[in-house]
Scaffold this motif. Structure first.
Motif, short mmCIF file in Angstrom:
data_model
loop_
_atom_site.label_atom_id
_atom_site.label_comp_id
_atom_site.label_asym_id
_atom_site.label_seq_id
_atom_site.Cartn_x
_atom_site.Cartn_y
_atom_site.Cartn_z
N PRO A 163 0.83 -1.21 0.00
CA PRO A 163 0.00 0.00 0.00
C PRO A 163 0.87 1.26 0.00
CG PRO A 163 -0.66 -1.53 1.74
CD PRO A 163 0.65 -2.03 1.21
N ASN A 164 0.41 2.29 -0.68
CA ASN A 164 1.14 3.56 -0.66
C ASN A 164 0.28 4.74 -0.23
OD1 ASN A 164 -0.44 3.96 -2.94
ND2 ASN A 164 1.23 3.52 -4.36
N LYS A 165 -0.96 4.46 0.14
CA LYS A 165 -1.84 5.49 0.70
C LYS A 165 -2.40 4.95 2.02
CE LYS A 165 -3.16 7.50 -3.75
NZ LYS A 165 -4.27 7.83 -4.68
N PHE A 166 -2.41 5.81 3.03
CA PHE A 166 -2.76 5.34 4.36
C PHE A 166 -3.80 6.26 5.00
CE2 PHE A 166 1.63 4.21 3.44
CZ PHE A 166 1.58 2.83 3.60
N ALA A 167 -4.64 5.64 5.83
CA ALA A 167 -5.72 6.38 6.49
C ALA A 167 -5.15 7.44 7.42
CB ALA A 167 -6.60 5.41 7.27
N ARG A 168 -5.74 8.62 7.35
CA ARG A 168 -5.40 9.71 8.27
C ARG A 168 -6.72 10.38 8.65
NH1 ARG A 168 -0.05 11.01 8.39
NH2 ARG A 168 -0.51 13.08 9.20
N ASN A 169 -7.26 9.97 9.79
CA ASN A 169 -8.53 10.55 10.23
C ASN A 169 -8.42 10.94 11.70
OD1 ASN A 169 -9.13 8.12 11.81
ND2 ASN A 169 -9.53 7.15 9.82
N VAL A 191 -2.86 -3.35 4.46
CA VAL A 191 -3.93 -2.71 5.22
C VAL A 191 -5.24 -3.14 4.58
CG1 VAL A 191 -4.97 -0.54 5.94
CG2 VAL A 191 -2.47 -0.75 5.81
N ILE A 192 -6.15 -3.71 5.38
CA ILE A 192 -7.38 -4.31 4.86
C ILE A 192 -8.59 -3.63 5.50
CG2 ILE A 192 -8.68 -6.45 4.55
CD1 ILE A 192 -6.00 -7.93 5.09
N GLY A 193 -9.41 -3.00 4.69
CA GLY A 193 -10.63 -2.38 5.21
C GLY A 193 -11.66 -3.44 5.56
N LEU A 194 -12.22 -3.37 6.77
CA LEU A 194 -13.19 -4.35 7.25
C LEU A 194 -14.51 -3.67 7.60
CD1 LEU A 194 -10.78 -6.37 9.59
CD2 LEU A 194 -11.47 -6.97 7.26
N SER A 195 -15.49 -4.47 7.92
CA SER A 195 -16.81 -3.93 8.28
C SER A 195 -16.75 -3.17 9.60
CB SER A 195 -17.82 -5.07 8.38
OG SER A 195 -17.43 -6.00 9.37
N ASP A 196 -17.75 -2.33 9.82
CA ASP A 196 -17.89 -1.56 11.07
C ASP A 196 -16.69 -0.64 11.32
OD1 ASP A 196 -20.33 -2.88 11.60
OD2 ASP A 196 -19.25 -4.56 12.52
N MET A 229 -11.85 -11.16 5.30
CA MET A 229 -13.23 -10.77 5.00
C MET A 229 -14.24 -11.80 5.50
SD MET A 229 -12.90 -7.89 3.37
CE MET A 229 -11.79 -6.94 2.32
N ARG A 230 -13.82 -13.07 5.57
CA ARG A 230 -14.76 -14.15 5.88
C ARG A 230 -14.80 -14.52 7.36
NH1 ARG A 230 -12.45 -16.16 1.13
NH2 ARG A 230 -10.93 -17.35 2.33
N ALA A 260 -3.45 -8.20 12.71
CA ALA A 260 -4.16 -7.52 13.79
C ALA A 260 -5.38 -6.81 13.22
CB ALA A 260 -3.24 -6.52 14.48
N VAL A 261 -6.41 -6.69 14.04
CA VAL A 261 -7.61 -5.94 13.68
C VAL A 261 -7.80 -4.83 14.71
CG1 VAL A 261 -10.11 -6.01 13.40
CG2 VAL A 261 -8.71 -7.90 12.54
#
Length: 388
Positions: A163-169, A191-196, A229-230, A260-261
């Motif tokens: 990945p070369n773009k990362f979350a910044r919130n 980096v894996i986007g998950l539910s919730d 995801m599963r 890790a999650v």
């Protein structure tokens, strides 16, 4: 069983009619045992034609004074036909001028007339030994070129999946970086986007180097993304990936991994380790906590293994550093390893300002510690910082 000697083909170039039967008679023992095979030409023109027609000729033994094309001109022309051929010149005794010219034009050695056949045998053997060593060197060079091309491909494969773009919130920030070693390894992070609004974080180190490691790395990453995801948690995800990697794993490759999650709603980090170094948490005051391992095995080693998971609640300002052993096992000129203690000390007096700052400082720490010493493992880290 005795190995047969390697036969070497020698082109003899001389316009004297008596030389051919004399050479065959004096070298008959080596011809009969298959050590030498002689072919003959009477001038430089015939010699070039013979070289063009027969790629199996190993060396040339040539007189200097001949009709049509002399031996010195032949020396100039041989590289155009067969650049790996080595030539030995036969010269009149004391003719140092022509000998010097011949050596300057690429002759490997010389013998003088009248020919001493014991000396000639020694000279031929030495020349053939040089040719064998030269061919071995060329083969090694070609293998290195192939290997370098393979490493270049592996490097491109490795870089393409990072990945070369990362979350910044407002809740958390991420940053990952990898500094490849001289020999391409199998590190990766994801980096894996998950539910919730949860986010999965993975860092891994595949056994081996080159394209096989890169292919296994890509398979591991793809399997993990699907399992993440599963499944309900990191332990279950690693269990699934491990079982699939153990199928048809004839190369016996494996991968160490932390998955890790992070749940920003609770600040809880849940993780499982597959034989990998556990995460390090740098607190806002510079103190640090190494999270406990879950006693997992490297993935791809043992099918049916159940991976456990732990949870840790992060406080605002906590920075989690996931890293590969290329960080803690970096070597300096004194052959010391950087170690976990130095990594923790680097942040004691000056805690990281944010995730990106922490990632860059890990790489800088390794580079400063190692100096000019080449590193043989990638330096990789993935950083999560809880903001609120």
């Amino acid at each position: 069983m005795t190995e047969s000697p390697q036969k070497h083909k020698i082109l003899v170039v001389d316009d004297e009619p008596d030389l051919e039967p004399l050479m065959l008679q004096r070298m008959r023992r080596y011809i009969r045992t298959g050590v030498y095979e002689f072919v003959f030409a009477h001038d430089g023109v015939e010699a070039l034609e013979a070289l063009e027609a027969d790629a199996g000729i190993d060396m040339v033994l040539s007189d200097i004074n001949m009709p049509k094309m002399d031996g010195l001109t032949l020396l100039d022309r041989i590289p155009d036909v067969s650049p790996d051929i080595r030539a030995v010149i036969i010269s009149a005794y004391g003719d140092m001028k022509n000998i010097r010219i011949a050596m300057n034009r690429g002759a490997f050695d010389f013998v003088t007339k009248p020919v001493d056949f014991d000396d000639l045998k020694f000279t031929i053997d030495r020349t053939l030994q040089h040719i064998r060593e030269w061919k071995e060197a060329l083969s090694a060079r070609d293998k290195l070129v192939v290997l370098q091309n393979e490493l270049n491909v592996a490097s491109m494969m490795q870089q393409s999946i990072l990945p070369n773009k990362f979350a910044r919130n407002d809740d958390y920030k991420l940053f990952g970086t990898m500094q490849p070693a001289r020999n391409v390894g199998g590190d990766f992070f994801d980096v894996i986007g998950l539910s919730d609004d949860r986010v999965g974080l993975a860092i891994a180190d595949v056994s081996g180097k080159g394209v096989p490691a890169a292919l296994f790395m890509m398979s591991s990453r793809t399997l993990l993304k699907g399992a993440a995801m599963r499944t309900d948690g990191p332990g279950e995800a690693l269990t699934e990936v491990n079982d699939v990697l153990n199928e048809d794993n004839d190369a016996c490759m494996f991968v160490t991994m932390i998955y890790a999650v992070y749940d920003p709603a609770t600040g809880v980090l849940t993780y499982a380790d597959g034989g990998h170094d556990p995460p390090l948490v740098i607190h806002a005051d510079g103190t640090s906590t190494q999270l406990p391992v879950t006693d997992g095995l490297a993935l791809g080693v043992l099918p049916g293994f159940d991976f456990l998971q732990h949870s840790y609640e992060l406080s605002p300002g906590d920075t989690v550093i996931l890293y590969t052993d290329g960080v803690t096992e970096a070597i300096n000129a004194e052959e010391e390893q950087l170690g976990l203690a130095r990594l923790r000390e680097a942040f004691e007096a000056d805690p990281p300002g944010d995730a990106e700052d922490a990632g860059h400082r890990v790489i800088d720490l390794v580079n400063e510690f190692a100096g000019d010493v080449p590193q043989f493992d990638d330096t990789t880290c993935l950083v999560l910082r809880r903001e609120n």
